[in-house]
Design a protein around this motif. Structure first.
Motif, short mmCIF file in Angstrom:
data_model
loop_
_atom_site.label_atom_id
_atom_site.label_comp_id
_atom_site.label_asym_id
_atom_site.label_seq_id
_atom_site.Cartn_x
_atom_site.Cartn_y
_atom_site.Cartn_z
N SER A 316 0.84 -1.16 0.09
CA SER A 316 -0.19 0.00 -0.08
C SER A 316 0.86 1.19 -0.16
CB SER A 316 -0.95 -0.19 1.19
OG SER A 316 -1.81 1.08 1.28
N VAL A 317 1.92 1.30 0.75
CA VAL A 317 2.91 2.36 0.82
C VAL A 317 3.56 2.43 -0.57
CG1 VAL A 317 5.02 3.18 1.73
CG2 VAL A 317 3.51 2.03 3.23
N GLN A 318 3.67 1.46 -1.32
CA GLN A 318 4.48 1.60 -2.58
C GLN A 318 3.24 1.96 -3.68
OE1 GLN A 318 5.57 -2.61 -2.79
NE2 GLN A 318 7.86 -2.10 -2.87
N PHE A 322 2.81 7.01 0.32
CA PHE A 322 2.44 7.61 1.62
C PHE A 322 3.89 8.47 2.11
CE2 PHE A 322 -0.74 3.95 2.44
CZ PHE A 322 -1.75 4.94 1.74
N THR A 323 3.45 9.77 2.55
CA THR A 323 4.68 10.43 3.09
C THR A 323 4.78 10.39 4.46
OG1 THR A 323 3.05 12.45 3.33
CG2 THR A 323 4.84 12.15 1.26
N LYS A 351 8.04 -18.74 -0.50
CA LYS A 351 7.85 -17.63 0.52
C LYS A 351 7.88 -16.36 -0.32
CE LYS A 351 8.93 -20.00 4.53
NZ LYS A 351 8.86 -21.51 4.04
N THR A 352 7.25 -15.18 0.04
CA THR A 352 7.45 -13.85 -0.39
C THR A 352 7.10 -12.64 0.65
OG1 THR A 352 7.10 -12.22 -2.30
CG2 THR A 352 5.12 -13.66 -1.65
N LYS A 353 7.80 -11.39 0.44
CA LYS A 353 7.44 -10.45 1.36
C LYS A 353 6.58 -9.48 0.35
CE LYS A 353 11.06 -10.86 4.69
NZ LYS A 353 12.12 -10.13 5.19
N GLN A 354 6.42 -9.77 -0.91
CA GLN A 354 6.04 -8.96 -1.76
C GLN A 354 4.52 -9.34 -2.14
OE1 GLN A 354 7.64 -6.09 -2.80
NE2 GLN A 354 5.58 -5.59 -3.58
N MET A 355 3.46 -8.51 -1.66
CA MET A 355 2.08 -8.87 -2.08
C MET A 355 1.69 -9.04 -3.36
SD MET A 355 -1.24 -7.11 -0.63
CE MET A 355 -2.61 -7.87 0.24
N VAL A 403 7.67 -1.23 6.53
CA VAL A 403 6.73 -0.81 5.41
C VAL A 403 7.50 0.48 4.90
CG1 VAL A 403 4.50 -1.34 6.45
CG2 VAL A 403 5.28 0.68 6.53
N LYS A 404 8.25 1.03 5.53
CA LYS A 404 9.34 2.05 5.09
C LYS A 404 8.59 3.41 4.89
CE LYS A 404 13.20 -0.41 3.01
NZ LYS A 404 12.80 -1.91 3.58
N ALA A 405 7.77 3.72 5.85
CA ALA A 405 7.01 5.04 5.97
C ALA A 405 7.07 5.39 7.53
CB ALA A 405 5.98 4.79 5.13
#
Ligand code: IMP
Length: 423
Positions: A316-318, A322-323, A351-355, A403-405
């Motif tokens: 979602s952040v990607q 989102f600032t 396995k993945t971390k990417q939706m 999530v890096k935000a």
């Protein structure tokens, strides 16, 4: 000047109403860019709870212009109901709500098609039955009714009845229901007349505000995972609730938007059908529902509940850029001795971390969890980050780094002052 957008980061119902309500106190204009009466934004006027569906939340702020943008699908019957409610609450809305002439209109025919679609299939989407999908279908099929068409009363009636008869001849609506729907169309026509005065060149109003450096708040409805482009299709709504929808739904380029605030609940909920990797069918799910009062503001349906899904949040952040993030309902986690966050998906050993990898077959994935200690105490009364329990800080910091935000606001209760600002 600041142009701020508030966007749902999950499947809707993240608590946008409260945040928009807070931010709109400073706003000269609040604009909605998509959706319609499917939304339910809970805001407070003093102690009084008010649920807004179509009218932008800025209506509770003095001297704040409220725009219903071209990307919306507006239901005149529901809108008049909402205005009656505002009248009863003593809210002065006259002259403050402005409808874009090129916004599309939801008619009783759309609502009926939506309802019938949900009834007759065993592949239900679980829509709100507010006619949203069928109205957008007509829009993109270039046969929709726009707000500006409400002015030509005779033609409007003809157009709606023509659409009804098309729905009957194509088997979307049974002929037996024609009489009842015609009665509803009469009510629709009366209500449509009464909102014509709200039509305005909202595009110019918006851009005048931009050039005068005014504060503008852009109010998203629903959430990113319900986006027709990026969500869990087909279990989505029919618009783009993510930040990309702002440009088309208002005619405002994203380069003008200073802050894009993603609203996330500290856990996850969803109404309607569709995949939900962290859904809990156990006692914990029930606990979320009970303590979080997880029942839909529009339909009253009970919400499905589960742990926070950081894989979803990162996606979602990607999508939205989102600032900053606002994390709502952190206090609901007070009741959990152990808390989990989904940090990956496992699909038959992959396995993945990417939706995005599994967005089209999300129902097959199993969540991979990281477990955190609960804080086992109430957050009531805490007003600064430093006073939060260490376990709550760890939970917040983990989400931020995954999530890096940055998380800038935390909400710990329904009250307007139950908010913690982070620097
Ligand atoms: P529609 O928007 O009524 O067509 O419904 C499509 C999907 O979006 C269904 O799963 C609804 O439950 C969901 N939905 C629509 N509006 C909202 C909302 O405001 N909050 C949460 N879910 C929503």
């Amino acid at each position: 000047m600041s142009i701020t957008a508030v966007i749902g980061g999950q499947w809707g119902d993240e608590g946008k109403g409260k945040i928009v309500d807070l931010m709109s106190r400073e706003a000269n204009m609040v604009a909605r860019f998509q959706g319609g009466a499917n939304a339910g934004h809970t805001v407070y006027r003093g102690q009084k709870k008010i649920i807004l569906h179509q009218v932008p939340s800025g209506i509770l702020t003095d001297d704040c212009k409220c725009i219903m943008g071209n990307g919306m699908v507006i239901d005149p019957v529901e809108l008049v109901e909402e205005l009656k409610m505002l009248d009863e609450e003593g809210v002065n809305y006259k002259g403050w709500i402005h409808i874009a002439p090129n916004a599309h209109i939801v008619t009783p025919v759309h609502k009926y098609i939506d309802y019938r679609n949900e009834q007759k299939t065993n592949k239900k989407i679980g829509t709100t039955c507010r006619g949203i999908g069928p109205a957008y279908v007509d829009k993109y099929n270039r046969c929709g009714i726009r707000a500006l068409d409400l002015k030509d009363f005779k033609n409007l009636k003809k157009q709606v009845i023509k659409r009804l008869d098309l729905a009957i001849s194509s088997g979307q609506i049974p002929a037996d229901d024609r009489k009842n729907i015609l009665e509803e169309i009469e009510i629709f026509l009366i209500n449509s007349k009464s909102i014509i005065y709200m039509l305005e060149d909202t595009f110019s109003m918006l851009h005048d505000m931009v050039s005068c450096d005014k504060n503008i708040l852009i109010e998203g409805a629903q959430g990113t995972m319900l986006d027709v482009n990026h969500g869990t299709y087909p279990f989505v709504t029919s618009s783009s609730p993510s930040s990309g929808g702002i440009t088309t739904g208002l005619g405002l380029p994203l380069t003008k938007v200073n802050r894009i605030v993603g609203i996330f609940k500290a856990y996850t909920t969803r109404v309607g059908k569709g995949p939900f990797p962290t859904e809990l069918d156990d006692n914990n799910g029930e606990k979320f529902r009970k303590h979080g009062k997880e029942f839909g503001a529009t339909t009253g349906r009970s919400r499905r509940c589960g742990w926070f899904d950081a894989v979803e949040a990162k996606y979602s952040v990607q999508i939205n850029g989102f600032t900053e993030i606002t994390l709502t309902k952190l206090d609901i986690l007070d009741h959990f001795p152990e808390i989990k966050i989904c940090v990956g998906y496992d699909s038959n050993g992959v396995k993945t971390k990417q939706m995005s990898k599994f967005i089209s077959n999300l129902s097959q994935v199993k969540p991979i969890y990281k477990t955190f200690n609960g804080w086992n105490r109430s957050l009531v009364g805490i007003s600064s980050y430093k006073d939060l329990p260490q376990e709550a800080k760890e939970y917040i910091q983990f989400i931020e780094s995954f999530v890096k935000a940055p998380i800038r606001i935390i909400s710990i209760g329904p009250g307007r002052d139950e908010i913690i600002h982070l620097d």
